[in-house]
Design an enzyme around this catalytic site. Sequence first.
Site, PDB file in Angstrom:
ATOM      1  N   HIS A  34       0.849  -1.198   0.000  1.00  0.00           N
ATOM      2  CA  HIS A  34       0.000   0.000   0.000  1.00  0.00           C
ATOM      3  C   HIS A  34       0.886   1.251   0.000  1.00  0.00           C
ATOM      4  O   HIS A  34       0.586   2.242  -0.664  1.00  0.00           O
ATOM      5  CB  HIS A  34      -0.873   0.056   1.256  1.00  0.00           C
ATOM      6  N   ARG A 187      -3.485 -10.164   4.448  1.00  0.00           N
ATOM      7  CA  ARG A 187      -3.901 -11.490   4.924  1.00  0.00           C
ATOM      8  C   ARG A 187      -2.715 -12.373   5.305  1.00  0.00           C
ATOM      9  O   ARG A 187      -2.924 -13.440   5.890  1.00  0.00           O
ATOM     10  CB  ARG A 187      -4.761 -12.191   3.873  1.00  0.00           C
TER      11      ARG A 187
END
Length: 286
Positions: A34, A187
Amino acid sequence: MKVLRTAASLRNWLAATTGKIVLVPTMGALHRGHGALITRARKLAGKDGRVIVTIFVNPTQFGPKEDLSRYPRPFAADAEMCRTLGADAIFHPTPEVIYPTGSSTTVEEHTVARGLCGASRPGHFRGVCTVVLKLFNLCRPDLAVFGLKDYQQCQVIARMVRDLHIPVRLIFAPTVREPSGLALSSRNIYLSAEERTEATALRRGLLAARTAFGKGERSAHKLRAIVAKTIAAAPLARIDYIAAVDATSLEPVVKMKPGDTIALAVFFGTTRLIDNVQMPKGGMTR
Ligand code: AMP
């Protein structure tokens, strides 16, 4: 850096800004992947433009048996990362802001979204398209940055933007990886140490296929088998799909050509990881 929680506060903030708006939509639990998107957005915005990072765990893109309730939400750390990387605002709405009571409108792309993750996760891309269009309408970005790790998501959104004449320019950024080759993902925190080690087989398998393509192998069946064989050596891995597809339409291909993509999803326990690789075109490849 502003943290905006309502549509009205976002509207007011936008009204007071000039210059380009560059949007980075995320579900939070931010990592270096990100971070690379935010840094890219900052460069694209320049000194006059504004970078908005949205942090919203979108309920409609999770299936009934998926990890919505346990999805990590470390907001303070996320905000600190956004601030450090030069974001101007975080839009962090509640589900009620995005889905007002009685919401009954969704957006669905019917072709690119059909196979791969769309087949394994019914309704997932309807949730993605719906939330992304809402975020576009709320934030009115000139540009929006997405990561190629979610390759199908990039292509589905590109098709939606084209089909619906949405006035935004899409930027797709390369996948950020650990030194082991494992693609960074929010995740990955669900993985045990053993699963994390085995998960490196995804990248190794994809690279083995890319190498074989480089040596002249063109059979999609054989290239997929090379990936499958590498992953089969990881006993904790359960393959969801390995697909060889056209880069834009995501239609399956029989004979692979430069630019075509192999995309996969693999379960480790209940954790589902995705990755992809593009067959070399002679220039830079992911
Ligand atoms: P998510 O928070 O998982 O919805 O992801 C938000 C954005 O970050 C999406 O555009 C993803 O494709 C992108 N992204 C996630 N992981 C990575 C990564 N390892 N490298 C680059 N971009 C990523």
